[in-house]
Design a protein around this motif. Sequence first.
Motif, PDB file in Angstrom:
ATOM      1  N   GLY A  36      40.985  42.959  42.993  1.00 52.59           N
ATOM      2  CA  GLY A  36      41.660  44.026  42.250  1.00 52.59           C
ATOM      3  C   GLY A  36      41.649  45.277  43.108  1.00 52.59           C
ATOM      4  O   GLY A  36      40.987  45.333  44.154  1.00 52.59           O
ATOM      5  N   SER A  38      40.558  48.403  42.328  1.00 48.93           N
ATOM      6  CA  SER A  38      39.488  49.404  42.137  1.00 48.93           C
ATOM      7  C   SER A  38      38.453  49.434  43.267  1.00 48.93           C
ATOM      8  O   SER A  38      38.070  50.519  43.704  1.00 48.93           O
ATOM      9  N   GLY A 131      35.342  45.445  38.607  1.00 44.37           N
ATOM     10  CA  GLY A 131      36.398  46.324  38.126  1.00 44.37           C
ATOM     11  C   GLY A 131      36.496  46.075  36.632  1.00 44.37           C
ATOM     12  O   GLY A 131      35.682  45.347  36.051  1.00 44.37           O
ATOM     13  N   ILE A 132      37.481  46.665  35.991  1.00 45.71           N
ATOM     14  CA  ILE A 132      37.690  46.409  34.561  1.00 45.71           C
ATOM     15  C   ILE A 132      39.181  46.343  34.292  1.00 45.71           C
ATOM     16  O   ILE A 132      39.947  47.148  34.834  1.00 45.71           O
ATOM     17  N   GLY A 139      35.729  40.180  35.657  1.00 40.12           N
ATOM     18  CA  GLY A 139      36.155  38.896  36.219  1.00 40.12           C
ATOM     19  C   GLY A 139      37.515  38.644  35.596  1.00 40.12           C
ATOM     20  O   GLY A 139      38.377  39.534  35.574  1.00 40.12           O
ATOM     21  N   ASN A 164      48.890  42.508  36.769  1.00 41.18           N
ATOM     22  CA  ASN A 164      48.688  41.951  38.115  1.00 41.18           C
ATOM     23  C   ASN A 164      50.002  41.580  38.809  1.00 41.18           C
ATOM     24  O   ASN A 164      49.987  41.176  39.979  1.00 41.18           O
ATOM     25  N   PHE A 167      51.087  42.597  42.448  1.00 36.00           N
ATOM     26  CA  PHE A 167      50.647  41.915  43.665  1.00 36.00           C
ATOM     27  C   PHE A 167      51.564  40.728  44.015  1.00 36.00           C
ATOM     28  O   PHE A 167      51.395  40.104  45.060  1.00 36.00           O
ATOM     29  N   LYS A 201      42.395  53.482  32.778  1.00 38.29           N
ATOM     30  CA  LYS A 201      41.163  52.737  32.474  1.00 38.29           C
ATOM     31  C   LYS A 201      40.285  53.469  31.456  1.00 38.29           C
ATOM     32  O   LYS A 201      39.212  52.977  31.084  1.00 38.29           O
TER      33      LYS A 201
END
Length: 259
Positions: A36, A38, A131-132, A139, A164, A167, A201
């Motif tokens: 991720g 972060s 990360g979150i 995860g 996501n 990406f 976040k």
Amino acid sequence: MEIVIRPTAAEVHTTVADIVEGYVRSGHVTLGLATGSSPLGSYQELARRHREEGLDFSGARAFLLDEYVGIPKGHEQSYFSVIRSEFVDHVNLDPALVSSPNGEAENIDAEARRYDAVIAAAGGVDVQLLGIGTDGHIGFNEPGSSLTSRTRVKTLTEQTRIDNARFFDSVDDVPHHVLTQGLGTISEARHLVMIALGEGKADAIAAAVEGPLAAFCPASVMQLHRHVTVVIDEAAATGLKLADYYRYAVEHKPASQRF
Ligand code: GLP
């Protein structure tokens, strides 16, 4: 839990790198790595310290939190590839000692059990970066994940797939399934270090830190852990009711107490 609010993302990464460096300098260490965006700045800062200050990762090994199911290891967005291109290739951490769940395994349930067993056999994770997700996942443990879950297959929420998609070429290319360390697996790491940046976040951080312990917010499982450091920027801290107290506690931290 210790909540460390830093004015900028750069200072978040300096703090995280300081914590990781402490473990790396102690010699043999097992790192828990997250993918991720972060932690990327933290990885860059650690790589800089390796290059310019001789920070030596030769005594380290590492485990990844999770992996997509349905894309090959060699795909540039597999977490196997991402952790190498973003971090491992830039330090002297032996790539053969960087383990991740195999999303291509024929028997995915057996692979999940194997992964938990390999982490345990290595003596567990010393420091786990996290990360979150905007829905509170850590995860790839989406809301509803058992707070004691082990590594297993999960189905991503549409929101996580949309988050996501940046990406990938399009959201349609984001896999639906993943293998992820469970919340119970992650909780066995001896120190959890969460990184969160930006306003997007803020709600997830508030729920994780000050909300109820609930499978609805998987990151709230951190409330049960004895050693957690949440390192966030001001924007990610905007939902916290006790932000002033957290700042005060860090400012008045006893000199003998480390993160
Ligand atoms: C993915 C990863 C998580 C990560 C989350 C947040 O879902 N599996 O480990 O914490 O994304 O990503 P980012 O840091 O890019 O916001």
